[in-house]
Structures are given as C-alpha cells and as structure tokens.
Design a protein around this motif. Structure first.
Motif, PDB file in Angstrom:
ATOM      1  N   LEU A   1      48.191  70.144  61.697  1.00 17.56           N
ATOM      2  CA  LEU A   1      48.398  69.747  60.301  1.00 17.56           C
ATOM      3  C   LEU A   1      48.862  68.297  60.219  1.00 17.56           C
ATOM      4  O   LEU A   1      48.411  67.539  59.348  1.00 17.56           O
ATOM      5  CB  LEU A   1      49.450  70.642  59.663  1.00 17.56           C
ATOM      6  N   CYS A   2      49.759  67.931  61.125  1.00 13.73           N
ATOM      7  CA  CYS A   2      50.266  66.558  61.171  1.00 13.73           C
ATOM      8  C   CYS A   2      49.132  65.564  61.333  1.00 13.73           C
ATOM      9  O   CYS A   2      48.997  64.606  60.571  1.00 13.73           O
ATOM     10  CB  CYS A   2      51.178  66.400  62.376  1.00 13.73           C
ATOM     11  N   LEU A   3      48.310  65.819  62.368  1.00 16.13           N
ATOM     12  CA  LEU A   3      47.227  64.873  62.643  1.00 16.13           C
ATOM     13  C   LEU A   3      46.220  64.856  61.505  1.00 16.13           C
ATOM     14  O   LEU A   3      45.747  63.796  61.097  1.00 16.13           O
ATOM     15  CB  LEU A   3      46.536  65.254  63.956  1.00 16.13           C
ATOM     16  N   ALA A   4      45.917  66.061  60.961  1.00 17.89           N
ATOM     17  CA  ALA A   4      44.959  66.115  59.861  1.00 17.89           C
ATOM     18  C   ALA A   4      45.483  65.341  58.657  1.00 17.89           C
ATOM     19  O   ALA A   4      44.742  64.599  58.011  1.00 17.89           O
ATOM     20  CB  ALA A   4      44.683  67.564  59.488  1.00 17.89           C
ATOM     21  N   GLY A   5      46.783  65.509  58.370  1.00 18.49           N
ATOM     22  CA  GLY A   5      47.366  64.779  57.245  1.00 18.49           C
ATOM     23  C   GLY A   5      47.328  63.290  57.462  1.00 18.49           C
ATOM     24  O   GLY A   5      47.015  62.526  56.545  1.00 18.49           O
ATOM     25  N   ALA A   6      47.630  62.858  58.692  1.00 13.61           N
ATOM     26  CA  ALA A   6      47.653  61.423  58.959  1.00 13.61           C
ATOM     27  C   ALA A   6      46.251  60.833  58.861  1.00 13.61           C
ATOM     28  O   ALA A   6      46.070  59.726  58.326  1.00 13.61           O
ATOM     29  CB  ALA A   6      48.234  61.159  60.340  1.00 13.61           C
ATOM     30  N   ILE A   7      45.250  61.594  59.351  1.00 16.46           N
ATOM     31  CA  ILE A   7      43.878  61.079  59.264  1.00 16.46           C
ATOM     32  C   ILE A   7      43.421  61.063  57.814  1.00 16.46           C
ATOM     33  O   ILE A   7      42.754  60.135  57.358  1.00 16.46           O
ATOM     34  CB  ILE A   7      42.940  61.926  60.147  1.00 16.46           C
ATOM     35  N   ASN A   8      43.831  62.100  57.069  1.00 18.81           N
ATOM     36  CA  ASN A   8      43.464  62.156  55.654  1.00 18.81           C
ATOM     37  C   ASN A   8      44.083  60.999  54.884  1.00 18.81           C
ATOM     38  O   ASN A   8      43.483  60.462  53.958  1.00 18.81           O
ATOM     39  CB  ASN A   8      43.921  63.489  55.067  1.00 18.81           C
ATOM     40  N   LEU A   9      45.296  60.602  55.305  1.00 19.48           N
ATOM     41  CA  LEU A   9      45.948  59.453  54.669  1.00 19.48           C
ATOM     42  C   LEU A   9      45.076  58.216  54.808  1.00 19.48           C
ATOM     43  O   LEU A   9      44.982  57.403  53.887  1.00 19.48           O
ATOM     44  CB  LEU A   9      47.306  59.219  55.317  1.00 19.48           C
ATOM     45  N   LEU A  10      44.442  58.083  55.971  1.00 20.54           N
ATOM     46  CA  LEU A  10      43.596  56.913  56.176  1.00 20.54           C
ATOM     47  C   LEU A  10      42.304  57.011  55.385  1.00 20.54           C
ATOM     48  O   LEU A  10      41.797  56.012  54.899  1.00 20.54           O
ATOM     49  CB  LEU A  10      43.247  56.771  57.660  1.00 20.54           C
ATOM     50  N   LEU A  11      41.764  58.241  55.270  1.00 24.24           N
ATOM     51  CA  LEU A  11      40.425  58.363  54.699  1.00 24.24           C
ATOM     52  C   LEU A  11      40.436  58.341  53.178  1.00 24.24           C
ATOM     53  O   LEU A  11      39.446  57.951  52.570  1.00 24.24           O
ATOM     54  CB  LEU A  11      39.771  59.658  55.186  1.00 24.24           C
ATOM     55  N   GLN A  12      41.520  58.803  52.573  1.00 28.34           N
ATOM     56  CA  GLN A  12      41.540  58.853  51.113  1.00 28.34           C
ATOM     57  C   GLN A  12      41.598  57.452  50.533  1.00 28.34           C
ATOM     58  O   GLN A  12      42.275  56.577  51.075  1.00 28.34           O
ATOM     59  CB  GLN A  12      42.746  59.637  50.637  1.00 28.34           C
ATOM     60  N   SER A  13      40.901  57.269  49.423  1.00 29.36           N
ATOM     61  CA  SER A  13      40.924  55.932  48.832  1.00 29.36           C
ATOM     62  C   SER A  13      41.910  55.854  47.680  1.00 29.36           C
ATOM     63  O   SER A  13      42.302  54.770  47.293  1.00 29.36           O
ATOM     64  CB  SER A  13      39.527  55.548  48.353  1.00 29.36           C
ATOM     65  N   HIS A  14      42.310  56.998  47.154  1.00 32.67           N
ATOM     66  CA  HIS A  14      43.252  56.961  46.043  1.00 32.67           C
ATOM     67  C   HIS A  14      44.670  57.106  46.587  1.00 32.67           C
ATOM     68  O   HIS A  14      44.923  57.990  47.407  1.00 32.67           O
ATOM     69  CB  HIS A  14      42.941  58.087  45.057  1.00 32.67           C
ATOM     70  N   PRO A  15      45.609  56.253  46.163  1.00 29.99           N
ATOM     71  CA  PRO A  15      46.963  56.294  46.742  1.00 29.99           C
ATOM     72  C   PRO A  15      47.669  57.623  46.537  1.00 29.99           C
ATOM     73  O   PRO A  15      48.456  58.028  47.397  1.00 29.99           O
ATOM     74  CB  PRO A  15      47.705  55.182  46.019  1.00 29.99           C
ATOM     75  N   ILE A  16      47.374  58.320  45.443  1.00 28.24           N
ATOM     76  CA  ILE A  16      48.096  59.567  45.203  1.00 28.24           C
ATOM     77  C   ILE A  16      47.674  60.606  46.241  1.00 28.24           C
ATOM     78  O   ILE A  16      48.496  61.395  46.723  1.00 28.24           O
ATOM     79  CB  ILE A  16      47.873  60.059  43.758  1.00 28.24           C
ATOM     80  N   ASN A  17      46.395  60.586  46.647  1.00 28.90           N
ATOM     81  CA  ASN A  17      45.954  61.511  47.687  1.00 28.90           C
ATOM     82  C   ASN A  17      46.601  61.179  49.021  1.00 28.90           C
ATOM     83  O   ASN A  17      46.988  62.076  49.783  1.00 28.90           O
ATOM     84  CB  ASN A  17      44.435  61.470  47.816  1.00 28.90           C
ATOM     85  N   SER A  18      46.724  59.879  49.294  1.00 31.65           N
ATOM     86  CA  SER A  18      47.399  59.479  50.524  1.00 31.65           C
ATOM     87  C   SER A  18      48.845  59.943  50.514  1.00 31.65           C
ATOM     88  O   SER A  18      49.362  60.435  51.520  1.00 31.65           O
ATOM     89  CB  SER A  18      47.341  57.967  50.683  1.00 31.65           C
TER      90      SER A  18
ATOM     91  N   LEU B   1      48.632  48.139  48.517  1.00 25.51           N
ATOM     92  CA  LEU B   1      49.979  47.788  48.977  1.00 25.51           C
ATOM     93  C   LEU B   1      50.824  49.037  49.196  1.00 25.51           C
ATOM     94  O   LEU B   1      51.555  49.151  50.182  1.00 25.51           O
ATOM     95  CB  LEU B   1      50.621  46.878  47.934  1.00 25.51           C
ATOM     96  N   ILE B   2      50.711  50.020  48.295  1.00 28.91           N
ATOM     97  CA  ILE B   2      51.526  51.232  48.414  1.00 28.91           C
ATOM     98  C   ILE B   2      51.096  52.038  49.631  1.00 28.91           C
ATOM     99  O   ILE B   2      51.928  52.575  50.360  1.00 28.91           O
ATOM    100  CB  ILE B   2      51.402  52.071  47.124  1.00 28.91           C
ATOM    101  N   THR B   3      49.799  52.082  49.901  1.00 27.32           N
ATOM    102  CA  THR B   3      49.333  52.861  51.054  1.00 27.32           C
ATOM    103  C   THR B   3      49.726  52.187  52.361  1.00 27.32           C
ATOM    104  O   THR B   3      50.011  52.865  53.347  1.00 27.32           O
ATOM    105  CB  THR B   3      47.818  53.043  50.971  1.00 27.32           C
TER     106      THR B   3
END
Lengths: 229, 106
Positions: free
Chosen positions: A50-67, B34-36
């Motif tokens: 879950l950790c790794l999936a979340g971290a990768i998803n943080l990179l892939l999402q383009s909207h900050p709220i999803n990150s 910037l936030i990300t």
C-alpha cells in the motif's frame, strides 16, 4: 528426511538474513513458522505494498488533491508498519500528526488556492539527464548498503558491533518494560529541555505562518486574476 | 510487543524506506505543482522516519523513536510555515507552477 530438509529452507526463503533472526532460529530449527510470524509477514506485505502504491500514485496523479489523498494512504500504512515494529506511540502520533493534522493542512491549502491540474512537462532536460540517473544510483547505493550490512547477517557486522547488539538484546530481554513507559522516561527526563524547546519552535512556527499568510494591502489584483481565471 | 516475534527481515523495512525516499526524490524532480513538490518532501521525511523506527527496533534503543517524534514535530512546524509561504507566493504570483516561480523577488 527430504521433508525435514525442505522445511527449514522454506523458512530461509522468507528470512534469508538478519542476525537476530538466525539467533532465534537455532533452538527451533525444523519448526514451521508460527502463526504470529506469518501474520506479521502478511501484514508487512499488505501495508508495504500500500505504501509503495500510494507513493507511486502520488507521482502519477496530476491533480494535487489526488496526490494528497494518496499521501494519506502512505502515512496511514506507515503507521501500521510502526505498529509492527513495536512503536505504538509513534503509530498513533503518525496518524494524528501526519495523516491528521499535516495532511488536513495540505488539503485545506489545495482547496483554498483552488489548485487545478498541473501542466505536465515531465521534468526539465537537466532532470532527465542528471536527476533520474542520480536517483537510480541513490536507490541502488542504498539498497546495496542495506543488503550488505543487514542482509548478509552477522558475518558482515564488525565483531564489536555484533557484540554490542547481543549485549543490547540481552539487556532489553532482562528489563521487559512497556515501550511507552521507556519512551516517556527518556522523553520527559533525559530530553526534557529539547522537548520544551520544541514547543517554543512550534509556537514560533505558528506565529510565522500567521505573519506570512496574512493578507497585506496591494496584492489584491493577483487574487482577482486567479479568481477570474 | 514481544508477542509479535519478528520474522520479517529488517532489511525489507529498510529497503521499503529507501524506495519511498527515492520516490520522494523523483516526485521532487518531476512534479510541477508547488504543493505536490512539498508533499514529496513530506514523503522523504516519512521514509527516513521508517528507517529510524526500524533501527530503534533492531537495537532496542528507544532514542530512535524519540528522534522520530522530534522529526514529526519539526515537520509539523515546517509544513505550517511552508504552506504559509506557498499561500504568500500564490498571492504574489497567482500561480503554483514551479516553472513560473523562478525569482526570489517579485
């Protein structure tokens, strides 16, 4: 005989290494892994994934709220990993401070600034040429060092280091008090001054945040521009 | 705590920590918001915290956990100040794209 030879091997696949693990294995060499250990392994795999999936998803999402939401997933699963490592207090503090307070602050700012989709440039040329190879080298270096020190067991530890670790383990076994009691003992007796200084630091940070984010006269037009956009 | 006999190699925790740290570095380089970018810094802090807790477990040293506690406190202060700076920058520039925020002065 063949099965007896196979059974320890199956354990060794899961725990190839680690000197404390070998230590504990010796008395019960042919025994199958106990229930709690299997549970621990399963929990580790689930939440590390879950950790790794979340971290990768943080990179892939383009909207900050999803990150931000995937970062909350990362932090909550890290709390479970802390629990597996016997740090109950830190697990709760992780959920309250990180997944709670800090991420609420992030989500709040994202909503306040009405941050939209980022325009993707996928990094500058310098990032492509130097940054990513450097990150790959960093990751490989860290993994090599970790596997070299932890993975290959006691033989790789220096003799003094190994002796120190066994001494520490026996001492910890002797006084088996609760972790939280030990933690508070150290935190509020030995490290009382740094603890109090931290509270001053947080007070200063709050004041600084208020001063920085305070609306000053003269920058109204910028805000109006974004509202129009 | 000792009921959970530890049979997952601690190196796995450390490798997970290294992977999270590397992902944080990649996010710092790749993300344009910037936030990300700031969130990637938080990810790196969390990765380092995980290895602190792992070593605290390995050495039965409670001071490693206290380090994590202080890192959390400082990270809370840091994120409050950082987000306030982001709000101030947004007021001045009306953008969050790091490519367009390339001057210290207005």
């Amino acid at each position: 005989m063949a099965e007896r030879a196979l059974a320890p091997k199956a354990i060794v696949v899961y725990l190839p290494t680690g000197r404390c693990v070998e230590h504990r294995l010796q008395p019960t060499d042919a025994a199958a892994p106990k229930n709690g250990e299997l549970m621990h392994l399963i929990l580790f795999l689930i939440f590390a994934g879950l950790c790794l999936a979340g971290a990768i998803n943080l990179l892939l999402q383009s909207h900050p709220i999803n990150s931000a939401l995937s970062l909350i997933v990362v932090m909550s699963s890290l709390a479970v990993l802390y629990l597996l490592l016997g740090a109950e207090f830190l697990a709760i503090a992780q959920i309250i401070v990180y997944a709670g307070a800090i991420m609420v602050l992030f989500v709040f700012v994202v909503m306040l600034l009405n941050a939209g989709r980022e325009d993707r440039t996928m990094g500058s040329r310098a990032a492509k040429l130097i940054g990513f190879p450097a990150v790959a080298v960093l990751m490989a270096l860290l993994a090599t060092v970790i596997v070299r020190i932890q993975g290959l067991g006691a033989a790789q530890l220096g003799a003094g280091l190994a002796a120190a670790q066994t001494a520490v383990e026996t001492a910890a076994g002797a006084q088996d008090t609760s972790n939280l009691a030990q933690l508070s003992q150290v935190l509020f007796h030995e490290l009382l001054l740094p603890f109090e200084v931290t509270s001053v630091l947080i007070l200063i940070a709050i004041l600084g945040a208020v001063v920085l984010a305070r609306k000053t006269e003269g920058d109204e037009p910028a805000v109006e521009r974004t509202a129009a956009k | 705590m000792s009921a959970l006999a530890h049979e997952v190699p601690l190196a796995w925790y450390l490798l997970l920590s290294a992977a999270l740290f590397a992902l944080g570095v990649v996010g710092f380089l790749v993300k344009r918001n910037l936030i990300t970018v700031f969130m990637s810094i938080e990810l790196m802090l969390n990765a380092v915290n995980l290895s602190f807790v792992t070593f605290a477990y390995q050495w039965h040293a409670v001071k490693g956990q206290i380090f994590v506690f202080f890192v959390m406190m400082v990270a809370a202060a840091e994120s409050a100040v950082g987000l306030a700076i982001i709000i101030a920058v947004f007021r001045a520039r009306a953008t969050l794209a790091v490519d367009r925020i390339d001057l210290m002065k207005l």
